[in-house]
Scaffold this active site. Structure first.
Site, PDB file in Angstrom:
ATOM      1  N   ASP A   1      -4.535   5.851  11.354  1.00  0.00           N
ATOM      2  CA  ASP A   1      -3.529   5.430  10.379  1.00  0.00           C
ATOM      3  C   ASP A   1      -2.300   6.305  10.554  1.00  0.00           C
ATOM      4  OD1 ASP A   1      -1.932   4.774   8.248  1.00  0.00           O
ATOM      5  OD2 ASP A   1      -3.459   5.092   6.701  1.00  0.00           O
TER       6      ASP A   1
ATOM      7  N   SER B   1       0.815  -1.222   0.000  1.00  0.00           N
ATOM      8  CA  SER B   1       0.000   0.000   0.000  1.00  0.00           C
ATOM      9  C   SER B   1       0.844   1.265   0.000  1.00  0.00           C
ATOM     10  CB  SER B   1      -0.940   0.004   1.206  1.00  0.00           C
ATOM     11  OG  SER B   1      -0.214  -0.140   2.411  1.00  0.00           O
TER      12      SER B   1
ATOM     13  N   HIS C   1       0.441   5.308   6.512  1.00  0.00           N
ATOM     14  CA  HIS C   1       0.336   5.931   5.198  1.00  0.00           C
ATOM     15  C   HIS C   1       0.387   7.449   5.338  1.00  0.00           C
ATOM     16  CE1 HIS C   1      -1.632   1.943   4.904  1.00  0.00           C
ATOM     17  NE2 HIS C   1      -0.919   1.884   3.793  1.00  0.00           N
TER      18      HIS C   1
END
Length: 449
Positions: free
Chosen positions: A426, A181, A429
């Protein structure tokens, strides 16, 4: 009126007359420089070779221009910051002097984040390729300070990203992002940066969560793809809903979903790391050789560092074996650290709002080892042939940006249930726009250098 003098006497009495032997000697001396000039001019072995930048670009077997920018006539340089100009012909990102000579390679990993008041090239609504979880602006993140920093290397210059320059380089080429990702995060960042100048069309989509996608910038006949391959080698991914919490990783088998497509790609960016921290069972040569975080399986516990090293080295060796004669760039992005300082499901997991100074945040052991593995693998497989391996060394600059993650804003209006509500965070990311756009500033200098 005629003369009765012998011819020799007549020559000796003219203003330019010389004895015959001396005259012949002078003639020989005069002819030697002419002969040497003729030899240098017409002998291909002795004549100096023209500069690489002046060579005509030959099409590849796929009808594309060669990927090595030093092998073709480069496009006009993009404007730099403050009126400065960067020549895209610089060697591996080194600055070019006024005389045109390249300085040693730039170490983009050594620098600091400094304030930058310019707005980003895109926002949360102007680019349709942002994965929902990284669209911090659209999800209501109230602060905007994380948008106004730029990375300044200490010993060289990193120009602002130029969509025009990247699109010129990408013309008639195919660039692929391969990995987990984080590769997708970087690929989508590049698409949004380029979309600020030219709209891409999504021409292919497949897989759960759009794990395989392809866009075309029709104005430039330029292609960008994203391939999902979280460990680069073949893996049977965990399925916790079915009671399988371990990845089965096959170190002696490659992920052909992307490896078989590399022949049609001119440049690839490989980016993996975080999935090696997930529980896994490792296979090699038809047998289980170890596992990570697998106490419930009664198997030998194996540190994931060695497995990561094997996967990266074997992958680059296989790329070189299959494509060593091709003009491709294969850039490997180094590990991008997470910044969890609290529980993933509670407020404040990554709540900082400013970058660290270098003396505030050193690289941890895991981050340093993962970075070193990539740098060593790229150095080990870098050769003199047309295929060029390069390391996109972003670990240090990413380590200093705890403020650039979505945190709770990976969802819209995350605190609608109250300040004490259970909220997923998160801290891995990157918000888009955000620090990950700097990865692509460096990528531009890497592929075009």
């Amino acid at each position: 009126m005629g003369t009765n003098f012998p011819q020799s006497h007549h020559l000796q009495n003219t203003p330019f007359s010389l004895p015959r032997k001396q005259f012949l000697t002078y003639i020989l001396y005069a002819l030697l420089p002419l002969a040497l000039f003729h030899y240098l001019l017409f002998n291909p072995l002795a004549a100096p070779k023209p500069p690489l930048l002046a060579r005509e670009a030959a099409p590849s077997q796929h009808g594309h221009a060669p990927v090595n920018a030093l092998e073709e006539q480069l496009p006009p340089p993009p404007p730099g910051r403050g009126g400065e100009v960067l020549a895209l012909g610089e060697t591996q990102g080194g600055d070019v002097s006024a005389s045109g000579s390249a300085s040693p390679a730039c170490d983009y990993s050594d620098g600091e984040w400094v304030p930058d008041g310019r707005p980003p090239l895109y926002d949360g609504t102007s680019c349709g390729t942002i994965k929902d979880g990284q669209n911090c602006m659209a999800h209501g993140r109230p602060d905007t300070g994380y948008l106004h920093w730029r990375w300044r290397p200490r010993r060289c210059h990193l120009p602002a990203f130029s969509p025009e320059a990247f699109l010129r380089w990408l013309r008639n080429r195919h660039l692929a992002f391969v990995g987990d990702s984080m590769a997708r995060n970087q690929g989508e960042s590049l698409l949004c940066l380029l979309a600020s100048r030219s709209r891409p069309d999504l021409v292919y989509r497949d897989g759960e969560e759009n794990k395989f996608r392809r866009w075309v910038f029709r104005e430039y006949n330029a292609t960008v793809s994203i391939f999902w391959s979280p460990l680069l080698v073949r893996v049977v991914e965990k399925a916790e809903q079915d009671g399988v919490r371990h990845n089965n990783v096959f170190l002696d088998s490659f992920d052909e979903r992307w490896m078989s497509q590399l022949g049609a790609v001119d440049a690839a960016v490989l980016s993996v790391g975080h999935w090696f921290l997930i529980p896994g069972v490792y296979h090699d040569g038809g047998r289980v050789v170890g596992c990570h975080d697998c106490a419930d399986l009664n198997l030998t516990e194996t540190a994931f560092f060695g497995v990561f090293k094997e996967a990266v080295h074997r992958t680059l060796a296989e790329v070189a074996r299959r494509h060593g004669a091709d003009r491709k760039v294969v850039a490997v992005t180094t590990f991008s650290p997470a910044h969890f300082e609290g529980d993933w499901d509670k407020a404040g997991a990554c709540s900082r709002r400013h970058p660290y100074r270098e003396d505030e945040k050193e690289l941890g052991y895991t981050e340093n080892e993962m970075r070193k593995t990539v740098l060593e693998a790229v150095a080990a497989h870098a050769g003199d042939g047309p295929l060029r391996f390069a390391a996109l060394d972003v670990t240090k600059l990413a380590n200093l940006r705890p403020d650039g993650h979505p945190g709770p804003y990976m969802r819209s209006d995350p605190f609608a249930g109250g300040a004490d509500a259970r909220v997923q965070n998160d801290c891995v990311h990157w918000c888009m726009p955000g620090p990950i756009d700097t990865f692509n500033e460096i990528l531009l200098q890497t592929v075009a250098g």
